[in-house]
Write a protein that holds these residues in place. Structure first.
Motif, PDB file in Angstrom:
ATOM      1  N   SER A  12      -1.367  -6.259  29.736  1.00 22.60           N
ATOM      2  CA  SER A  12      -0.520  -5.351  30.518  1.00 22.60           C
ATOM      3  C   SER A  12       0.639  -4.828  29.669  1.00 22.60           C
ATOM      4  O   SER A  12       1.060  -3.688  29.818  1.00 22.60           O
ATOM      5  N   ASP A  15      -0.892  -2.064  27.446  1.00 22.77           N
ATOM      6  CA  ASP A  15      -1.133  -0.844  28.238  1.00 22.77           C
ATOM      7  C   ASP A  15       0.168  -0.110  28.539  1.00 22.77           C
ATOM      8  O   ASP A  15       0.233   1.115  28.468  1.00 22.77           O
ATOM      9  N   TYR A 179      -8.591  -6.805  36.543  1.00 23.07           N
ATOM     10  CA  TYR A 179      -7.381  -6.123  36.036  1.00 23.07           C
ATOM     11  C   TYR A 179      -7.504  -4.611  36.245  1.00 23.07           C
ATOM     12  O   TYR A 179      -6.586  -3.962  36.764  1.00 23.07           O
ATOM     13  N   ASP A 180      -8.649  -4.054  35.843  1.00 22.04           N
ATOM     14  CA  ASP A 180      -8.848  -2.598  35.949  1.00 22.04           C
ATOM     15  C   ASP A 180      -8.798  -2.116  37.394  1.00 22.04           C
ATOM     16  O   ASP A 180      -8.301  -1.027  37.668  1.00 22.04           O
ATOM     17  N   ARG A 183      -5.287  -1.978  38.331  1.00 21.98           N
ATOM     18  CA  ARG A 183      -4.599  -0.946  37.529  1.00 21.98           C
ATOM     19  C   ARG A 183      -4.796   0.462  38.103  1.00 21.98           C
ATOM     20  O   ARG A 183      -3.939   1.321  37.965  1.00 21.98           O
ATOM     21  N   LYS A 187      -1.099   1.107  38.322  1.00 23.53           N
ATOM     22  CA  LYS A 187      -0.759   1.690  36.997  1.00 23.53           C
ATOM     23  C   LYS A 187      -0.284   0.609  36.025  1.00 23.53           C
ATOM     24  O   LYS A 187      -1.050  -0.269  35.696  1.00 23.53           O
ATOM     25  N   ASN A 188       0.990   0.679  35.639  1.00 23.53           N
ATOM     26  CA  ASN A 188       1.474  -0.268  34.643  1.00 23.53           C
ATOM     27  C   ASN A 188       2.172  -1.481  35.217  1.00 23.53           C
ATOM     28  O   ASN A 188       2.924  -2.160  34.532  1.00 23.53           O
ATOM     29  N   VAL A 190       0.368  -4.012  36.894  1.00 20.46           N
ATOM     30  CA  VAL A 190      -0.721  -4.885  37.357  1.00 20.46           C
ATOM     31  C   VAL A 190      -0.263  -6.338  37.304  1.00 20.46           C
ATOM     32  O   VAL A 190      -0.472  -7.109  38.235  1.00 20.46           O
TER      33      VAL A 190
END
Ligand SMILES: [Zn+2]
Length: 239
Positions: A12, A15, A179-180, A183, A187-188, A190
């Protein structure tokens, strides 16, 4: 701490760092767009001034023609006056001459005014062209700087992508999919920290049982309110 959780925290962070480049890229591109807009504005102003000159030249030509017509008329009038017989005829011709002379004065004044206007516009164009040249110089320099900046961002982004790739390759597919999925909407955010027993994603207080799980950090715990993955930051862990 759970190995999967550690990896998720790391992922995270990566990302977030990758996405953090976006506003920087946008700002850099906006700088170029702004200077290009300035260029276009001045070019348009120059075009408008050139249009004004063309218009004035046309009006000047019309006045020149009018002056020619009035001069011809005055000459004809002179001839007629010499041949005039009656008082009435002479008076009528005198009146015509007066009117023609007034129109002639007016046309000459108009030409003078138009010539002044053309001169003023030409001076304005010269000034605008200087301004444009200065902006173009600045623009070229800025574009070079921005290109360098973007290349540097690209390099850093690439490094992060590689780091992410390396991390992902070691991670469980199931955890990654989890996770995806979060997300997509979070978004950021997670993976978020817990502070003062509250989720830092939705800022709601979490119950004691969940909090205890988060403190232990032995498994992946999600916020009961929003579903984000929770972890305890080291500082709080130490308390
Ligand atoms: Zn939450």
């Amino acid at each position: 701490m759970n190995k999967h959780l550690e990896e998720l925290i790391e992922l995270s962070k990566i990302d977030k760092a990758i996405d953090a480049f976006e506003p920087k890229i946008e700002t850099a591109q906006a700088k170029v767009a702004a200077v290009e807009e300035q260029e276009r504005t001045i070019e348009e102003e120059i075009r408008q001034l050139e249009e004004d000159i063309k218009d004035a030249e046309l009006k000047k030509a019309k006045n020149d023609l009018h002056i020619q017509e009035l001069t011809d008329k005055l000459n004809a009038n002179k001839r007629k006056s010499a041949e005039a017989k009656t008082e009435k005829e002479i008076k009528a011709l005198q009146l015509e001459e007066e009117i023609a002379r007034e129109q002639l004065d007016f046309a000459n004044e108009e030409i003078g005014r138009l010539e002044n206007l053309i001169e003023t516009r030409q001076a304005e164009i010269a000034a605008k062209k200087e301004e444009l040249a200065a902006i173009q110089e600045r623009s070229a320099q800025l574009k070079e700087e921005v290109a360098e900046e973007l290349a540097e961002i690209e390099k850093q982004k690439q490094a992060l992508f590689e780091k992410k790739q390396e991390l992902i390759s070691k991670m469980s597919q199931k955890i990654l999919a989890f996770y995806d999925k979060i997300r997509r909407w979070a978004k950021n955010t997670v993976v978020v920290s817990v502070r003062k027993q509250a989720c830092m994603g939705c800022f709601m207080k979490i119950n004691d049982k969940t909090y205890a799980e988060v403190i232990k950090g032995e498994e992946i715990t999600t916020c009961p309110h929003c579903g984000r993955i929770l972890f305890l930051e080291k500082e709080e862990n130490a308390e």
